[in-house]
Design an enzyme around this catalytic site. Structure first.
Site, PDB file in Angstrom:
ATOM      1  N   PHE A 211     -40.744  22.554  -3.802  1.00 16.22           N
ATOM      2  CA  PHE A 211     -39.891  23.523  -4.491  1.00 16.22           C
ATOM      3  C   PHE A 211     -39.118  24.333  -3.448  1.00 16.22           C
ATOM      4  O   PHE A 211     -39.687  24.718  -2.418  1.00 16.22           O
ATOM      5  CB  PHE A 211     -40.795  24.418  -5.341  1.00 16.22           C
ATOM      6  CG  PHE A 211     -40.056  25.273  -6.320  1.00 16.22           C
ATOM      7  CD1 PHE A 211     -39.732  24.790  -7.575  1.00 16.22           C
ATOM      8  CD2 PHE A 211     -39.695  26.567  -5.989  1.00 16.22           C
ATOM      9  CE1 PHE A 211     -39.054  25.586  -8.486  1.00 16.22           C
ATOM     10  CE2 PHE A 211     -39.015  27.366  -6.898  1.00 16.22           C
ATOM     11  CZ  PHE A 211     -38.696  26.881  -8.143  1.00 16.22           C
TER      12      PHE A 211
ATOM     13  N   ASP B 145     -49.990  25.290  -3.384  1.00 14.00           N
ATOM     14  CA  ASP B 145     -49.140  25.919  -4.375  1.00 14.00           C
ATOM     15  C   ASP B 145     -49.551  25.359  -5.737  1.00 14.00           C
ATOM     16  O   ASP B 145     -49.405  24.160  -5.988  1.00 14.00           O
ATOM     17  CB  ASP B 145     -47.669  25.607  -4.071  1.00 14.00           C
ATOM     18  CG  ASP B 145     -46.739  26.327  -5.031  1.00 14.00           C
ATOM     19  OD1 ASP B 145     -47.086  26.417  -6.225  1.00 14.00           O
ATOM     20  OD2 ASP B 145     -45.663  26.767  -4.594  1.00 14.00           O
TER      21      ASP B 145
ATOM     22  N   TYR C  94     -46.024  32.516 -15.117  1.00 15.46           N
ATOM     23  CA  TYR C  94     -45.135  32.460 -16.290  1.00 15.46           C
ATOM     24  C   TYR C  94     -44.886  31.037 -16.763  1.00 15.46           C
ATOM     25  O   TYR C  94     -44.132  30.820 -17.694  1.00 15.46           O
ATOM     26  CB  TYR C  94     -43.806  33.174 -16.013  1.00 15.46           C
ATOM     27  CG  TYR C  94     -43.083  32.767 -14.749  1.00 15.46           C
ATOM     28  CD1 TYR C  94     -42.345  31.597 -14.683  1.00 15.46           C
ATOM     29  CD2 TYR C  94     -43.143  33.564 -13.609  1.00 15.46           C
ATOM     30  CE1 TYR C  94     -41.691  31.230 -13.530  1.00 15.46           C
ATOM     31  CE2 TYR C  94     -42.489  33.208 -12.434  1.00 15.46           C
ATOM     32  CZ  TYR C  94     -41.758  32.034 -12.399  1.00 15.46           C
ATOM     33  OH  TYR C  94     -41.123  31.666 -11.252  1.00 15.46           O
ATOM     34  N   LYS C  95     -45.525  30.065 -16.108  1.00 14.02           N
ATOM     35  CA  LYS C  95     -45.374  28.670 -16.536  1.00 14.02           C
ATOM     36  C   LYS C  95     -46.487  28.350 -17.539  1.00 14.02           C
ATOM     37  O   LYS C  95     -46.441  28.832 -18.662  1.00 14.02           O
ATOM     38  CB  LYS C  95     -45.367  27.776 -15.299  1.00 14.02           C
ATOM     39  CG  LYS C  95     -44.095  28.037 -14.471  1.00 14.02           C
ATOM     40  CD  LYS C  95     -44.045  27.362 -13.133  1.00 14.02           C
ATOM     41  CE  LYS C  95     -42.697  27.694 -12.478  1.00 14.02           C
ATOM     42  NZ  LYS C  95     -42.662  27.380 -11.063  1.00 14.02           N
TER      43      LYS C  95
ATOM     44  N   ARG D  25     -36.565  17.001 -17.190  1.00 13.49           N
ATOM     45  CA  ARG D  25     -38.018  17.165 -17.172  1.00 13.49           C
ATOM     46  C   ARG D  25     -38.504  17.439 -18.580  1.00 13.49           C
ATOM     47  O   ARG D  25     -37.980  18.297 -19.279  1.00 13.49           O
ATOM     48  CB  ARG D  25     -38.442  18.334 -16.278  1.00 13.49           C
ATOM     49  CG  ARG D  25     -38.299  18.057 -14.801  1.00 13.49           C
ATOM     50  CD  ARG D  25     -38.990  19.127 -13.960  1.00 13.49           C
ATOM     51  NE  ARG D  25     -38.623  20.476 -14.369  1.00 13.49           N
ATOM     52  CZ  ARG D  25     -39.075  21.577 -13.782  1.00 13.49           C
ATOM     53  NH1 ARG D  25     -39.948  21.485 -12.782  1.00 13.49           N
ATOM     54  NH2 ARG D  25     -38.696  22.769 -14.180  1.00 13.49           N
TER      55      ARG D  25
HETATM   56  C1  LIG Z   1     -41.926  28.074 -10.206  1.00 19.41           C
HETATM   57  C2  LIG Z   1     -42.233  27.894  -8.797  1.00 19.41           C
HETATM   58  C3  LIG Z   1     -41.989  28.910  -7.867  1.00 19.41           C
HETATM   59  C4  LIG Z   1     -41.363  30.195  -8.338  1.00 19.41           C
HETATM   60  O1  LIG Z   1     -41.386  31.223  -7.430  1.00 19.41           O
HETATM   61  P1  LIG Z   1     -40.931  32.678  -7.909  1.00 19.41           P
HETATM   62  O2  LIG Z   1     -41.133  33.535  -6.754  1.00 19.41           O
HETATM   63  O3  LIG Z   1     -41.768  33.038  -9.104  1.00 19.41           O
HETATM   64  O4  LIG Z   1     -39.498  32.594  -8.324  1.00 19.41           O
HETATM   65  C5  LIG Z   1     -42.341  28.676  -6.555  1.00 19.41           C
HETATM   66  N1  LIG Z   1     -42.901  27.502  -6.159  1.00 19.41           N
HETATM   67  C6  LIG Z   1     -43.128  26.499  -7.037  1.00 19.41           C
HETATM   68  C7  LIG Z   1     -43.751  25.226  -6.589  1.00 19.41           C
HETATM   69  C8  LIG Z   1     -42.789  26.658  -8.377  1.00 19.41           C
HETATM   70  O5  LIG Z   1     -43.001  25.667  -9.240  1.00 19.41           O
END
Ligand SMILES: *Cc1c(COP(=O)(O)O)cnc(C)c1O
Length: 411
Positions: A131, A208, A233-234, A382
């Site tokens: 990500f 992560d 939030y996911k 997705r």
């Molecule tokens: C959703 C997600 C993020 C989001 O980071 P934020 O700081 O909440 O914007 C980071 N890393 C991964 C792998 C994600 O899926």
């Protein structure tokens, strides 16, 4: 080969037999949303939240006012952290609610590489398709600390493998940062195997958990994981921008120093001391005042997950994902789209990516009709399957609509 008629009947049968089916009604479901396939990016809200927020405003905040800090808000990042930790295989005292995922990644990556600098370890290992925020944080820390990045080149339809990690770690590796579930493909990494391989090489490991927390069982303690960060939030339905959680293995806590030294991480917060003295435990990873209001929805979802159990959630996640694949085979793949996710089984998470050059346009048409997957460039849709809030019928409706709109786009 499954046909459209088969998959519609199959969806009905799967919903009828689903032991978790009743929970789908616990989430806000507006009739304008015909099919929500993006719970992996932003989970739906629980209907109970209206009452919870009303109580928080009227009682916790409105009546208790500043006394709320003594009555639980100061402890909240750690109390809720313990409960979240239990959902990812962590004993108490190791998980906490912190800042955003991005900021927590920065704090823990910096803390880890700084702790390793004395032993001459100057490399950070990360996937080249992780990500963006994970890569950007690593680039920043590497520049700040004069470190080198070692990129694992991953198959876009899969993720980092144990063999790749074994081949790249060595005596110069300070930290390995990987995703438990790849945000693009949904690949589930071998947490225990990779952690052992990295630690054998003397590296620290940061996982992560953004795309696995709340949906894929994780055994952080049992796997010997050093550090982890996860999104709330996911699949944890904490609401837009709800704060992330961090995990720091107990015996590592006092050996690490994080770079954002604020008063909430101090040994005695209200001593108003002249110099920063970090807390002797997990609290040292905090910086400023915790975002209490932003954890109200998360707490409600944690309660539901405690009641249902992550193993049961995973079971439905597998069933939904397998069904989504059958539905894609019936409606979408015959039109020239391709599945870019791992095959069914333990290496497949709770979302699928399907690719076609027309999918950017197709996604716009889908959103306009209340069918909501997400688009990830250059050409991927997705299909995210959040088990407690998603019905099989909803998946069938959504995937059939992807087929219809792709057909229209190609006409
Ligand atoms: C959703 C997600 C993020 C989001 O980071 P934020 O700081 O909440 O914007 C980071 N890393 C991964 C792998 C994600 O899926």
């Amino acid at each position: 080969m499954t046909t459209p008629a088969d998959t519609a009947a199959l969806a009905a049968a799967l919903d009828a037999a689903d032991p978790l089916a009743a929970h789908t009604a616990a989430f806000v479901r507006d009739p304008s949303v015909v099919s929500y396939l993006d719970g992996n990016s932003l989970g739906r809200p629980l209907t109970a939240l209206e009452q919870r927020f009303a109580r928080f405003i009227g009682h916790d905040w409105g009546t208790r006012l500043i006394r709320g800090w003594d009555e639980g808000w100061m402890r909240r990042p750690y109390d809720l952290g313990d409960r979240l930790g239990a959902l990812v295989g962590a004993a108490a005292g190791q998980a906490f609610i912190g800042d955003s995922t991005t900021v927590l990644l920065y704090k823990l990556v910096r803390a880890a590489v700084d702790a390793q600098s004395a032993s001459g370890r100057t490399e950070i290992v990360i996937e080249d398709d992780s990500f963006p925020t994970d890569r950007f944080i690593v680039e920043g820390v590497a520049a700040e600390r004069g470190l080198e990045i070692r990129w694992i080149e991953v198959d876009r339809a899969a993720g980092a493998t144990l063999e790749q990690v074994r081949a790249i770690v060595g005596e110069r590796t300070a930290l390995v940062l990987l995703s438990h579930v790849a945000y693009r493909s949904g690949h589930v990494a071998d947490v225990a195997g990779i952690t052992a391989a990295a630690r054998d090489a003397g590296a620290l490991v940061l996982w992560d958990l953004c795309h696995s927390a709340g949906v894929i069982p994780t055994a952080l303690d049992a796997s010997g994981v050093d550090l982890a960060v996860g999104c709330t939030y996911k699949y944890l339905n904490g609401g837009p921008g709800s704060p992330a959680f961090g995990y720091v293995r107990r015996d590592l806590q006092t050996a690490l120093a994080q770079p954002i030294q604020g008063w909430m991480g101090a040994a005695d917060v209200f001593a108003m001391a002249p110099r920063y003295e970090p807390a002797p435990d997990l609290r040292r990873f905090a910086s400023g005042t915790p975002p209490v209001l932003a954890t109200v929805a998360l707490e409600a979802m944690v309660e539901l997950l405690e009641q249902v159990g992550v193993d049961a959630v995973r079971e439905k996640s597998v069933a939904l994902t397998d069904f989504a694949e059958a539905s894609l085979e019936a409606h979408v793949l015959p039109l020239g789209a391709r599945l870019a996710s791992p095959p069914a089984g333990p290496t497949r998470g709770s979302h699928l990516t399907v690719t076609h050059p027309a999918f950017r346009e197709v996604t716009e048409r889908l959103w306009a009709r209340g069918v909501i997957p997400d688009f990830r460039g250059p050409d991927g849709i997705r299909v995210g399957l959040s088990p407690l809030s998603t019905t099989f019928a909803e998946v069938e409706t959504g995937v059939a609509a992807i087929g219809e709109e792709l057909r229209a786009a190609l006409a």
